[in-house]
Every structure is written in C-alpha cells, then in structure tokens.
Design a protein around this motif. Sequence first.
Motif, PDB file in Angstrom:
ATOM      1  N   LEU A  10       0.814  -1.206   0.000  1.00  0.00           N
ATOM      2  CA  LEU A  10       0.000   0.000   0.000  1.00  0.00           C
ATOM      3  C   LEU A  10       0.856   1.268   0.000  1.00  0.00           C
ATOM      4  O   LEU A  10       0.600   2.197  -0.769  1.00  0.00           O
ATOM      5  CB  LEU A  10      -0.933  -0.011   1.213  1.00  0.00           C
ATOM      6  N   GLU A  11       1.880   1.296   0.810  1.00  0.00           N
ATOM      7  CA  GLU A  11       2.684   2.510   0.989  1.00  0.00           C
ATOM      8  C   GLU A  11       3.273   3.079  -0.302  1.00  0.00           C
ATOM      9  O   GLU A  11       3.255   4.299  -0.503  1.00  0.00           O
ATOM     10  CB  GLU A  11       3.796   2.267   2.014  1.00  0.00           C
ATOM     11  N   PRO A  12       3.765   2.268  -1.238  1.00  0.00           N
ATOM     12  CA  PRO A  12       4.305   2.847  -2.479  1.00  0.00           C
ATOM     13  C   PRO A  12       3.249   3.564  -3.338  1.00  0.00           C
ATOM     14  O   PRO A  12       3.603   4.272  -4.276  1.00  0.00           O
ATOM     15  CB  PRO A  12       4.859   1.638  -3.235  1.00  0.00           C
ATOM     16  N   LEU A  13       1.978   3.400  -3.002  1.00  0.00           N
ATOM     17  CA  LEU A  13       0.905   4.005  -3.794  1.00  0.00           C
ATOM     18  C   LEU A  13       0.484   5.387  -3.290  1.00  0.00           C
ATOM     19  O   LEU A  13      -0.474   5.964  -3.812  1.00  0.00           O
ATOM     20  CB  LEU A  13      -0.305   3.067  -3.818  1.00  0.00           C
ATOM     21  N   LEU A 110     -11.016   7.156  -5.629  1.00  0.00           N
ATOM     22  CA  LEU A 110     -10.199   7.051  -4.429  1.00  0.00           C
ATOM     23  C   LEU A 110      -8.736   7.330  -4.722  1.00  0.00           C
ATOM     24  O   LEU A 110      -8.181   6.782  -5.680  1.00  0.00           O
ATOM     25  CB  LEU A 110     -10.297   5.643  -3.835  1.00  0.00           C
ATOM     26  N   THR A 111      -8.137   8.154  -3.881  1.00  0.00           N
ATOM     27  CA  THR A 111      -6.714   8.460  -3.972  1.00  0.00           C
ATOM     28  C   THR A 111      -6.090   8.245  -2.605  1.00  0.00           C
ATOM     29  O   THR A 111      -6.608   8.745  -1.601  1.00  0.00           O
ATOM     30  CB  THR A 111      -6.495   9.921  -4.425  1.00  0.00           C
ATOM     31  N   LEU A 112      -4.977   7.516  -2.561  1.00  0.00           N
ATOM     32  CA  LEU A 112      -4.274   7.276  -1.308  1.00  0.00           C
ATOM     33  C   LEU A 112      -3.478   8.525  -0.935  1.00  0.00           C
ATOM     34  O   LEU A 112      -2.601   8.957  -1.678  1.00  0.00           O
ATOM     35  CB  LEU A 112      -3.341   6.074  -1.436  1.00  0.00           C
ATOM     36  N   VAL A 113      -3.799   9.106   0.222  1.00  0.00           N
ATOM     37  CA  VAL A 113      -3.153  10.342   0.679  1.00  0.00           C
ATOM     38  C   VAL A 113      -1.926  10.039   1.533  1.00  0.00           C
ATOM     39  O   VAL A 113      -0.867  10.632   1.341  1.00  0.00           O
ATOM     40  CB  VAL A 113      -4.149  11.226   1.465  1.00  0.00           C
ATOM     41  N   SER A 114      -2.078   9.116   2.488  1.00  0.00           N
ATOM     42  CA  SER A 114      -0.948   8.826   3.367  1.00  0.00           C
ATOM     43  C   SER A 114      -1.104   7.463   4.032  1.00  0.00           C
ATOM     44  O   SER A 114      -2.210   6.936   4.154  1.00  0.00           O
ATOM     45  CB  SER A 114      -0.787   9.909   4.442  1.00  0.00           C
ATOM     46  N   VAL A 115       0.038   6.927   4.437  1.00  0.00           N
ATOM     47  CA  VAL A 115       0.114   5.700   5.241  1.00  0.00           C
ATOM     48  C   VAL A 115       1.117   5.999   6.343  1.00  0.00           C
ATOM     49  O   VAL A 115       2.281   6.281   6.061  1.00  0.00           O
ATOM     50  CB  VAL A 115       0.587   4.491   4.407  1.00  0.00           C
ATOM     51  N   THR A 116       0.641   5.985   7.578  1.00  0.00           N
ATOM     52  CA  THR A 116       1.483   6.334   8.717  1.00  0.00           C
ATOM     53  C   THR A 116       1.530   5.169   9.694  1.00  0.00           C
ATOM     54  O   THR A 116       0.468   4.680  10.109  1.00  0.00           O
ATOM     55  CB  THR A 116       0.917   7.582   9.432  1.00  0.00           C
ATOM     56  N   PRO A 117       2.726   4.717  10.074  1.00  0.00           N
ATOM     57  CA  PRO A 117       2.802   3.638  11.062  1.00  0.00           C
ATOM     58  C   PRO A 117       2.101   4.040  12.364  1.00  0.00           C
ATOM     59  O   PRO A 117       2.196   5.190  12.802  1.00  0.00           O
ATOM     60  CB  PRO A 117       4.303   3.456  11.287  1.00  0.00           C
TER      61      PRO A 117
END
Length: 150
Positions: A10-13, A110-117
């Motif tokens: 997911l994160e690379p997107l 849908l657009t991926l804005v962020s992925v935060t641990p």
Amino acid sequence: MRELQGLAELEPLIGAELGVSRWHSVEQDRIQGFADATGDHQWIHVDPERAASGPFGRPVAHGYLTLSMIPFFAKEVYRVNGLKMIVNYGLNKVRFPSPIPAGSRVRSRLTLVSVTPAAQGSQVVIRHEIELEHGTRPACVAETVSLLVG
C-alpha cells in the motif's frame, strides 16, 4: 478491483489513484430509508411534492447518506489482503459541493493520501471524490482515516 498483498504494497501508492467505483443510483427509497434510520426527515429529502418547488427542484440525498456510502464504494475499488481488521478512525476535510438529486447516479474516485505507522498497524488516509453523473462539481469530497491492523 485492486488487490494488495499486505500493508507493504500500500505505501508505495501514496499520491496515486487507487481506482474508481461503479456508478450507483441514489433513489428516493434509499433517501427515505436513511431518513427513517437517522430521524432526519427534512422536507428537502423526503417530501417530493414540496421539494419540487424547493431550491433543488426535487428531493436530494442527505450529506451523511453520501458519507455512509464510502465504505461500499471502497470495497469495490481495493482490498488489502492479510489484515486482521480495519477500524474507522474518522474523517478529514468533508465538503458537499453539489447536492445529489433523487434518482441520480454517483461513484467514488479514491486516492491514497498517506500511510502512517501506528502502534497497532498503519493509519491510512484516503481521499474520496464522489462524482455525480453529468455533474460539473463533485457531490462530496472527504478524506477517510482508517486503522489497518495486519
């Protein structure tokens, strides 16, 4: 539907469009059902005769009905396999630029804005632009915040 194998895919997107849902009708019976479930029976939603002479020319969907469709749209667009659960954490920047007249069709981009641990997984923010078929402006723009637990 885009299928991802775990949070690592997911994160690379970030910044990319995840996809677009199919078109779905928002009929008067759905609007009425939402009004019954929430107690929001404002005439612009549930009284077709009065709404015909109102500001939108016919009944329109509740803004919160529009928001409630977001999980449905998201399930059509993407899935992250290998998760234990997904928890709704909240919303950011919710706006309703255009009403959804009864009988209209909508879809979500849908657009991926962020992925935060996070302590239990990853906090994921996705921008949903809910488009109105033949509309010039989106019906809703909102960012969902979810906790994805792997």
